[in-house]
Design a protein around this motif. Structure first.
Motif, PDB file in Angstrom:
ATOM      1  N   MET A   1      -0.243   6.055 -11.842  1.00 11.93           N
ATOM      2  CA  MET A   1       0.274   4.929 -11.093  1.00 11.93           C
ATOM      3  C   MET A   1      -0.861   4.361 -10.235  1.00 11.93           C
ATOM      4  O   MET A   1      -1.629   5.106  -9.640  1.00 11.93           O
ATOM      5  CB  MET A   1       1.443   5.396 -10.228  1.00 11.93           C
ATOM      6  N   ASN A   2      -0.959   3.073 -10.146  1.00 10.00           N
ATOM      7  CA  ASN A   2      -1.957   2.419  -9.309  1.00 10.00           C
ATOM      8  C   ASN A   2      -1.340   1.988  -7.984  1.00 10.00           C
ATOM      9  O   ASN A   2      -0.238   1.441  -7.955  1.00 10.00           O
ATOM     10  CB  ASN A   2      -2.542   1.196 -10.011  1.00 10.00           C
ATOM     11  N   TYR A   3      -2.056   2.235  -6.910  1.00 10.89           N
ATOM     12  CA  TYR A   3      -1.620   1.852  -5.582  1.00 10.89           C
ATOM     13  C   TYR A   3      -2.587   0.805  -5.043  1.00 10.89           C
ATOM     14  O   TYR A   3      -3.767   0.823  -5.376  1.00 10.89           O
ATOM     15  CB  TYR A   3      -1.602   3.068  -4.648  1.00 10.89           C
ATOM     16  N   PRO A   4      -2.133  -0.078  -4.167  1.00 12.87           N
ATOM     17  CA  PRO A   4      -3.020  -1.117  -3.640  1.00 12.87           C
ATOM     18  C   PRO A   4      -4.025  -0.595  -2.597  1.00 12.87           C
ATOM     19  O   PRO A   4      -4.887  -1.330  -2.166  1.00 12.87           O
ATOM     20  CB  PRO A   4      -2.058  -2.119  -3.003  1.00 12.87           C
ATOM     21  N   PHE A   5      -3.893   0.665  -2.199  1.00 14.35           N
ATOM     22  CA  PHE A   5      -4.774   1.230  -1.187  1.00 14.35           C
ATOM     23  C   PHE A   5      -4.820   2.742  -1.374  1.00 14.35           C
ATOM     24  O   PHE A   5      -4.017   3.315  -2.087  1.00 14.35           O
ATOM     25  CB  PHE A   5      -4.277   0.903   0.226  1.00 14.35           C
ATOM     26  N   THR A   6      -5.766   3.363  -0.699  1.00 13.44           N
ATOM     27  CA  THR A   6      -5.853   4.820  -0.652  1.00 13.44           C
ATOM     28  C   THR A   6      -6.039   5.231   0.799  1.00 13.44           C
ATOM     29  O   THR A   6      -6.832   4.636   1.517  1.00 13.44           O
ATOM     30  CB  THR A   6      -7.052   5.332  -1.482  1.00 13.44           C
ATOM     31  N   ILE A  55      -3.880   9.332  -1.817  1.00  7.65           N
ATOM     32  CA  ILE A  55      -4.494  10.052  -0.710  1.00  7.65           C
ATOM     33  C   ILE A  55      -5.725  10.791  -1.219  1.00  7.65           C
ATOM     34  O   ILE A  55      -5.644  11.548  -2.184  1.00  7.65           O
ATOM     35  CB  ILE A  55      -3.514  11.055  -0.068  1.00  7.65           C
ATOM     36  N   THR A  56      -6.858  10.579  -0.549  1.00  6.75           N
ATOM     37  CA  THR A  56      -8.077  11.312  -0.848  1.00  6.75           C
ATOM     38  C   THR A  56      -8.452  12.121   0.383  1.00  6.75           C
ATOM     39  O   THR A  56      -8.437  11.607   1.499  1.00  6.75           O
ATOM     40  CB  THR A  56      -9.236  10.358  -1.210  1.00  6.75           C
ATOM     41  N   LEU A  86     -10.771  -0.160   1.526  1.00  4.80           N
ATOM     42  CA  LEU A  86     -10.623  -0.647   2.889  1.00  4.80           C
ATOM     43  C   LEU A  86     -11.797  -0.314   3.801  1.00  4.80           C
ATOM     44  O   LEU A  86     -11.771  -0.596   4.976  1.00  4.80           O
ATOM     45  CB  LEU A  86      -9.321  -0.137   3.529  1.00  4.80           C
ATOM     46  N   LYS A  87     -12.832   0.306   3.246  1.00  3.66           N
ATOM     47  CA  LYS A  87     -14.045   0.614   4.003  1.00  3.66           C
ATOM     48  C   LYS A  87     -13.770   1.400   5.278  1.00  3.66           C
ATOM     49  O   LYS A  87     -14.371   1.165   6.311  1.00  3.66           O
ATOM     50  CB  LYS A  87     -14.816  -0.665   4.343  1.00  3.66           C
TER      51      LYS A  87
END
Length: 106
Positions: A1-6, A55-56, A86-87
């Motif tokens: 699944m792809n998420y717009p953020f991590t 989550i990383t 998101l840097k």
């Protein structure tokens, strides 16, 4: 699944205090190498993706002296430059060992 953020979580702290153990606990499985001797196990930044979650978790080498503290700070700066999502590092967990008599050095 792809998420717009991590969500990026960084585990830091003095060496031998359980950072890799904490990472494994957060992951729900043993991926980060843990030390039984209290010596530093993590030599470079390691990162782990939680299965099926955006989550990383980053495991930073521990620090004890001014030199190793400076090294950890430099690694965090390098990590910030490498993170595309998101840097930013969203959460920093400072890991302590609850049985230590002295938590923070003088």
């Amino acid at each position: 699944m792809n998420y717009p953020f991590t969500i990026n979580i960084c585990c830091i702290g003095r060496f031998g205090k359980g950072k890799s153990t904490c990472v494994n606990c957060l992951l729900g499985e043993t991926k980060a190498k843990e030390s039984k001797s209290g010596a530093s196990t993590t030599k470079k930044i390691s990162y782990y993706q939680i299965s099926d979650q955006p989550i990383t978790i980053y495991d930073i080498p521990g620090f004890e002296s001014q030199e190793t503290t400076d090294n950890a700070v430099n690694l965090l700066k390098e990590l910030k430059n490498e993170i595309d999502e998101l840097k930013k590092i969203h959460i920093i967990l400072y890991i302590i060992k609850s049985t230590d008599e002295r938590i923070f050095a003088d």
